[in-house]
Design an enzyme around this catalytic site. Structure first.
Site, short mmCIF file in Angstrom:
data_model
loop_
_atom_site.label_atom_id
_atom_site.label_comp_id
_atom_site.label_asym_id
_atom_site.label_seq_id
_atom_site.Cartn_x
_atom_site.Cartn_y
_atom_site.Cartn_z
N GLN A 204 0.89 -1.15 0.00
CA GLN A 204 0.00 0.00 0.00
C GLN A 204 0.93 1.20 0.00
OE1 GLN A 204 -3.87 -0.57 1.38
NE2 GLN A 204 -3.75 0.67 -0.45
N THR B 9 -0.59 -2.70 7.16
CA THR B 9 -0.56 -4.17 7.21
C THR B 9 -1.34 -4.72 6.02
OG1 THR B 9 -0.39 -3.94 9.60
CG2 THR B 9 -0.82 -6.14 8.81
N HIS B 10 -1.35 -3.95 4.93
CA HIS B 10 -2.07 -4.35 3.72
C HIS B 10 -1.10 -4.98 2.73
CE1 HIS B 10 -4.94 -0.82 4.91
NE2 HIS B 10 -4.94 -1.80 5.79
N ASN B 11 -0.44 -6.04 3.13
CA ASN B 11 0.44 -6.78 2.24
C ASN B 11 -0.43 -7.67 1.36
OD1 ASN B 11 1.38 -6.67 5.21
ND2 ASN B 11 3.25 -6.48 4.05
#
Lengths: 596, 282
Positions: free
Chosen positions: A340, A525-527
């Site tokens: 992101q 934490t948008h992997n």
């Protein structure tokens, strides 16, 4: 000796595991969920308003002493382990990251699912840089819409539709895809800060709306009969559990439904490390139990429902699917890791107004979508993609919320005076940008570093690219403009002395990204990616039911399915994919074979 | 210059007799003794800290380390006309508790080798040391730097000298090897230390700092008003000011005044789940 065979065994008991457990047990199947962490729920969060323990010392997150990742910026570097959490914070324990999330619940745009085709149609193939490997999802927005709807009604998402069956509605997000019905819950009212953002963006000709939220503004009973209370706006959402159950999380929504059937069993402290398989068929999940012994859970159908990294590492450790090769661009497992893109925001320090910044909820925000996706003309801009722009009131816990205008020292009396003055007066207009996929960005097994069980760590190769740098520079100018409309007459800080008479100070302008991706500073934490979905087995791991192309009784579900990441938080889409997978699993259970 | 520094130029802390003597002294009083040098007394709050009853026992720091860190913390968040600083807030005890506890002992740090210096930026902590190791190794080196530059120990410098000495850390100007290498720069230490001071000023008083909630009161943070039964949804959507912004409530009322250093215990208390997993290594 292996455990008793069940119909379905799932790795990970977060949103994906919880939704599948609820849907499949309701349909009569027996389900076992393997969770590496402990059991937990609302009783534990009654005294969790403790910023140090939860937000700073990472109470609810993966312990990197046990298992972490190695990271490098390019193929020539030797990867180094990420020795403590920083850029991202995956959860552990029942409910996974679904317990400590903020609750911002979006649907991706119709264009996001057809990004490659849409970009070429509008601008021509030359718009896409040579090494950018964006691809269509193999599913359209319209096909996914019923599953988005299911997730939103289960979780009680509050918002106002901006597009109801093709009819645009002012006050909602007019750039969103058509909804089949209204949100289940009306949006929260504006705080004074949100109202200010709304006035400012309207004056600039944009289309502001209330961010869709999983923090209930009023009490709600969902279709499963689960009743939850309204939010108190305590300000402890992200990195915390919700003590009043106002925030939708798996432990207070889908998991009780699954348990009620009597057909669901959770095994805690179970660290899955491989899927036993013969290439065609997945037979069982191999895991370490709480005593470190190897155990085996056989099932007719196996689901990988853990966080992105764990799903991909399990596939690689199990030799399932062909590992991706970044030099040839062939193979699929580990392909198209994306993230992101942050940066591009603006900060404003008000001289007169105060905002009750310590109050808030994780997803309490006003937003515009005018510069997201392809909602604006990119001709001549030098980049594709965009992001959502918002001002959030998520609760300013003090240790992490002391920003002072640029040019001031970062310690001592002068700094302290600024902290005291501005803690309740600084606001941010944030930008959350897309992250396209690239040929050289991928995940594989690290050759040097191992976890506590002796298995190789997952290695991530990723860095910022010119497209995103151009996007962030552009976004920074837009957020600055909004901030200027929010504090008319404010001075823009240039690092020099500040004028004491100005009504405020703004830091912003062309945004920039660091020289290299920084694993230490929290970003998102948008992997995403690594087990992506698609229409072609040569470039994807799973089909549109999240069923593995080569192994029909194995389903891999989560943000690992995203071929690249959109300019929105991922959980709404992860939830929709989980409902889609549930339908696929029931179909497979009935008919067998490939679903697509 | 009244006293010879207790730290040798080779960077080794030499506790010895002085340590014992310091051990007998109160935190506030210590600064009075060592601070016979001109100007340094101005750094010391004449208020509560010096007069309070029993000092808290140290869990990790030696008294020398404690005094050093307390003086450094006071440079970050000083006592001034706007309110009490780090010394009175108990930041030294806060950091002591954290270093003795799970964070300081590296319970969440991946410390497997091999270790090497990164080729570029963004890789973070890449040395085989815990935060507690780093504090212990870094302070004597910094003390040597301060002595060489200013001719005295940090706690006895003037406020201006302390600011200059702290800036030398922040900018990386102070060259302080740890374990014979520069893999951990002085600017890295500054970042960790400054963060620890902010935590000690603004975390719940249960962790030993923020005594009497002086940090929260200075910025207008209300702590945990849920305990008051005072739900924010009654205030957040209106323009009216929150009446209790400067009357904070702590998580655990008993700890607010005493500053009991429960840091280690509290941080570790919900660890059994993970530690059960930890023991499962094979």
């Amino acid at each position: 000796m292996a455990n008793k065979k069940v119909d379905v065994a799932i790795v990970g008991v977060g949103w994906v595991g919880g939704i599948l457990a609820a849907e499949l047990t309701k349909a009569g199947l027996t389900v076992v969920g393997l969770e590496r962490g402990h059991d937990r729920g609302t009783p534990q969060w009654q005294d969790d308003h403790d910023e140090l323990r939860y937000a700073i010392r990472y109470e609810m997150f993966q312990n990197t002493a046990n298992e972490t990742w190695s990271f490098r910026h390019n193929l020539n570097e030797t990867a180094l382990p990420i020795r403590q959490l920083g850029a991202w914070l995956p959860g552990t324990g029942i409910g996974g990251a679904g317990v400590h999330w903020n609750g911002q619940t979006w649907r991706f745009h119709p264009r996001d699912f057809t990004i490659k085709t849409s970009t070429i149609d509008r601008y021509g193939a030359s718009m896409i840089p040579a090494n950018m490997t964006i691809q269509d999802w193999g599913i359209t927005y319209d096909e996914l819409e019923p599953y988005y709807d299911k997730f939103e009604y289960m979780a009680g998402i509050a918002g106002k539709a901006g597009n109801l069956r093709g009819q645009q509605i002012a006050g909602g997000n007019v750039f969103e895809g058509p909804r089949s019905r209204q949100f289940p819950v009306a949006p929260p009212p504006d705080t004074p800060l949100m109202a200010l953002f709304r006035r400012a963006t309207k004056s600039l000709g944009y289309h502001p709306f209330t961010g869709p939220t999983a923090n209930l503004p009023v009490g709600y009973t969902n279709p499963d009969g689960i009743a939850r209370a309204q939010c108190t706006y305590c300000g402890y959402c992200e990195r915390f559990g919700c003590e009043v159950e106002a925030k939708a999380d798996p432990t207070v929504t889908v998991l009780p439904v699954a348990h009620k059937t009597g057909k669901f069993k959770v095994i805690n402290y179970a660290n899955a490390f491989a899927i036993k398989n013969d290439g065609k068929n997945a037979q069982s999940i191999l895991y370490y139990d709480s005593m470190g012994r190897v155990q085996e859970q056989p099932a007719d159908i196996i689901v990988l429902g853990a966080f992105v990294f764990n799903n991909v590492r399990l596939l690689l450790n199990s030799k399932l699917g062909t590992p991706y090769d970044p030099t040839t661009g062939t193979g699929v497992v580990g392909r198209n890791y994306a993230y992101q893109t942050g940066g591009g925001g603006a900060s404003g320090w008000f001289e007169n107004e105060e905002f009750k910044r310590y109050m808030g909820a994780g997803a309490l925000a006003a937003a515009i979508d005018d510069y997201n996706a392809d909602n604006f003309d990119h001709s001549g801009l030098g980049f594709i993609g965009g992001g959502s722009i918002s001002v959030g009131q998520s609760g300013a816990r003090p240790i992490q919320s002391l920003t002072v205008p640029p040019g001031l020292p970062s310690f001592g009396s002068q700094w302290k005076a600024a902290v005291q003055k501005y803690y309740r007066r600084v606001v941010q207009v944030g930008f959350q940008g897309e992250s396209p996929a690239y040929k050289q960005h991928y995940m594989d097994l690290d050759p040097n570093y191992r976890d506590k069980f002796g298995n190789p760590l997952l290695r991530i190769t990723f860095d910022w690219q010119p497209n995103e740098r151009a996007m962030i520079a552009f976004a920074g100018n837009k957020t600055l403009q909004i901030m200027q409309a929010m504090i008319p007459g404010a001075q823009v800080a240039k690092g020099g002395p500040l004028t004491p008479t100005a009504p405020g100070t703004i830091s912003g302008g062309p945004g920039s990204l660091p020289a290299h991706f920084d694993t230490t500073a929290y970003q998102s934490t948008h992997n995403t990616g690594g087990a992506i979905m698609g229409a072609d087995p040569a470039t994807s791991v799973v089909n549109s039911y999240l069923q593995m192309w080569d192994t029909h009784n194995l389903f891999v579900v989560g943000a690992c399915n995203f071929p690249q990441n959109a300019g929105f938080n991922p959980t709404g889409t992860v939830g929709a994919l989980a409902y889609r997978a549930a339908e696929g699993i029931l179909k497979y259970r009935k008919n067998g074979g490939a679903l697509v | 210059m009244s006293e010879k520094p207790t730290t040798a130029n080779d960077g080794e802390a030499t506790p010895g007799p002085r340590m014992t003597r310091l051990g007998l002294l109160r935190r506030g009083a210590v600064a009075g003794v060592t601070g016979v040098a001109a100007g340094s007394l101005l750094q010391i709050s004449p208020g509560a800290a010096a007069q309070e009853a029993a000092p808290l026992p140290l869990q990790f720091f030696t008294q020398w380390e404690f005094d050093y860190v307390t003086a450094m913390a006071e440079t970050i968040w000083p006592t001034d006309s706007l309110g009490p600083g780090a010394r009175e807030a108990g930041v030294g005890n806060y950091i002591d508790g954290q270093l003795a506890g799970s964070w300081g002992q590296g319970h969440r740090f991946y410390l497997n080798g091999p270790f090497f210096t990164p080729a570029d930026t963004g890789h973070g902590w890449q040395i085989p040391m815990t935060p507690a190791d780093v504090y212990r190794a870094f302070l004597p080196g910094y003390d040597a730097y301060v002595h060489t530059t200013f001719g005295n120990a940090y706690p006895t410098l003037t406020a201006d000298q302390q600011t200059t000495a702290m800036t030398a850390l922040q900018t990386g100007k102070a060259t302080i090897p740890i374990g014979g290498t520069m893999a951990f720069a002085s600017s890295d230490f500054f970042a960790v230390f400054r963060q620890n001071v902010l935590e000690g000023m603004l975390s719940d008083p249960a962790y030993g700092g923020n005594k009497n909630m002086v940090g929260w009161m200075q910025i207008g943070f209300p702590g945990d008003p849920m305990r008051r039964g005072d739900l924010y949804h009654n205030y957040i959507f209106s323009d009216k000011a929150y009446p209790y912004a400067n009357k904070p409530l702590p998580l655990m009322p008993n700890y607010a005044k005493q500053g009991v250093s429960a840091g280690a215990a509290a941080t570790g208390s919900k660890m059994p789940a993970n530690s059960a997993t930890n023991k499962g290594g094979m």
